[in-house]
Design an enzyme around this catalytic site. Structure first.
Site, PDB file in Angstrom:
ATOM      1  CB  ALA A 114      -0.965  -0.003   1.188  1.00 57.44           C
ATOM      2  CB  ALA A 147       4.992  10.350  -1.105  1.00 55.83           C
ATOM      3  N   GLY A 148       5.994   8.215   1.183  1.00 51.01           N
ATOM      4  CA  GLY A 148       6.955   7.905   2.250  1.00 51.01           C
ATOM      5  C   GLY A 148       7.823   6.714   1.860  1.00 51.01           C
ATOM      6  CG  HIS A 149       6.092   2.859   1.535  1.00 45.14           C
ATOM      7  ND1 HIS A 149       4.755   3.161   1.587  1.00 45.14           N
ATOM      8  CD2 HIS A 149       6.336   2.050   2.597  1.00 45.14           C
ATOM      9  CE1 HIS A 149       4.201   2.549   2.623  1.00 45.14           C
ATOM     10  NE2 HIS A 149       5.138   1.874   3.262  1.00 45.14           N
ATOM     11  CD  GLN A 154       5.019  -6.041  11.031  1.00 45.23           C
ATOM     12  OE1 GLN A 154       5.950  -6.601  10.474  1.00 45.23           O
ATOM     13  NE2 GLN A 154       4.867  -4.731  11.006  1.00 45.23           N
ATOM     14  CD  GLU A 179      14.620  10.541  10.994  1.00 49.31           C
ATOM     15  OE1 GLU A 179      13.886  11.541  10.954  1.00 49.31           O
ATOM     16  OE2 GLU A 179      15.852  10.608  11.150  1.00 49.31           O
ATOM     17  CE  LYS A 180       3.422   6.796   9.706  1.00 52.08           C
ATOM     18  NZ  LYS A 180       3.296   5.351   9.849  1.00 52.08           N
ATOM     19  CG  ASP A 181       7.055   3.048  11.343  1.00 49.35           C
ATOM     20  OD1 ASP A 181       6.013   2.771  11.923  1.00 49.35           O
ATOM     21  OD2 ASP A 181       7.094   3.292  10.113  1.00 49.35           O
ATOM     22  CD  GLN A 209       9.623  -0.798  11.713  1.00 51.40           C
ATOM     23  OE1 GLN A 209       8.637  -1.469  11.934  1.00 51.40           O
ATOM     24  NE2 GLN A 209       9.834  -0.191  10.572  1.00 51.40           N
TER      25      GLN A 209
END
Ligand code: AMP
Length: 282
Positions: A32, A35-37, A61, A148-150, A153
């Site tokens: 899915a 633009a982040g990916h 997860q 960095e969104k996660d 993680q």
């Protein structure tokens, strides 16, 4: 660009590339794509000879079956975006291909895994470590790209790499937002149009709290962010933690660390959609 569903097919191609001395970058995703990916893929394409993008909704997860079942999936659209970014290989295995036998390994890196997402999504990081370690073994990348969104993680993956003793460089990529500030997320596709209108208030509150923080304590800032967001109909904070950006442990004063980040998870809407975000205070 080639799309692989079988580990052995991907590895045969990677073997040929390695024989020519090519360096491999890996971008793990759950699909899915947005633009982040794409920014992660672009970074990898710029840094490496070969970029592998994995698209796999990892069941281990998810601690909530409904969340897993409702997770958006669209491999055709994903492949289109990945190709436009110039990546070479897509790896989209089935669950049986990734886990031919149940993965009984247990990964736990306290205190990094015990707080925030670790405390609220039991088993989540264990599942993340299971799938990422498997991807590392399968692809053997020189570099792997994470957003960095996660925030948490990335810290967990760094612990994992140390623990596994493998030589993969973890490349951290900045968060990508929509114009109104909402962090891009695959889950945004699950928001109704009304929910999409209120969701940007999460980042708006975080952003305005950086000014507030200049004249107020950590505790006051923490409480204000939660109060502001909860005051908006349709938003409910699950947790907001102001932490050292590396250790992820709570700070009680702005002088406690050189590097302070606020990490938040908010439920948006009726169903509701779980959204995460963060803000850097210093
Ligand atoms: P996911 O598909 O949600 O598991 O994300 C795959 C990778 O993309 C992770 O490393 C995420 O941190 C990263 N990512 C997701 N959304 C964004 C974003 N808005 N900005 C930057 N990276 C992101």
């Amino acid at each position: 660009m080639k799309v692989f569903h079988k580990i052995s097919d991907l590895q045969n191609e990677l073997f040929l590339a390695r024989k020519e001395g090519k360096k491999v970058g890996l971008v793990p995703t759950m699909g899915a794509l947005h633009a982040g990916h794409a920014s992660l893929v672009n970074h990898s394409v710029a840094d490496n000879d070969i970029t592998v993008v994995s698209v796999f909704v990892n069941p281990t997860q998810f601690n909530d079956k409904n969340d897993l079942n409702s997770y958006p999936r669209d491999l055709d659209a994903d492949c289109k975006l990945i190709e436009e970014c110039g990546a070479d290989f897509v790896f989209a295995p089935s669950v049986e291909e990734m886990y031919p036998t149940p993965d009984n390994r247990h990964f736990d890196f306290p205190p990094v895994t015990s707080v925030m997402e670790g405390a609220h999504r039991s088993g989540h990081f264990n599942g993340v470590c299971q799938v990422v370690s498997r991807l590392f073994y399968i692809v053997r990348p020189e570099r792997a790209y994470f957003g960095e969104k996660d925030w948490q993680q990335i810290a967990v993956i760094k612990c994992l790499v140390k623990y596994l003793g493998i030589s993969v460089q973890i490349v951290e990529c900045p968060i990508v937002r929509d114009e109104d500030g909402l962090a891009r997320s695959s889950r945004n596709a699950l928001l109704s149009s009304d929910e999409r209108v209120i969701a940007p208030n999460i980042f708006k509150s975080l952003k305005s709290s950086t000014d507030y923080a200049k004249k107020h304590t950590v505790e006051q800032t923490h409480d204000k962010v939660i109060k502001d967001i909860n005051a908006i109909d349709g938003l409910e904070v699950e947790y907001f933690s102001i932490v050292d950006g590396n250790t992820l442990q709570d700070v009680s004063s702005w002088d406690d660390s050189q590097y302070i980040v606020g990490c938040i998870t908010v439920y948006c809407g009726k169903k509701p959609v779980r959204l995460i975000d963060h803000i850097k205070y210093k």
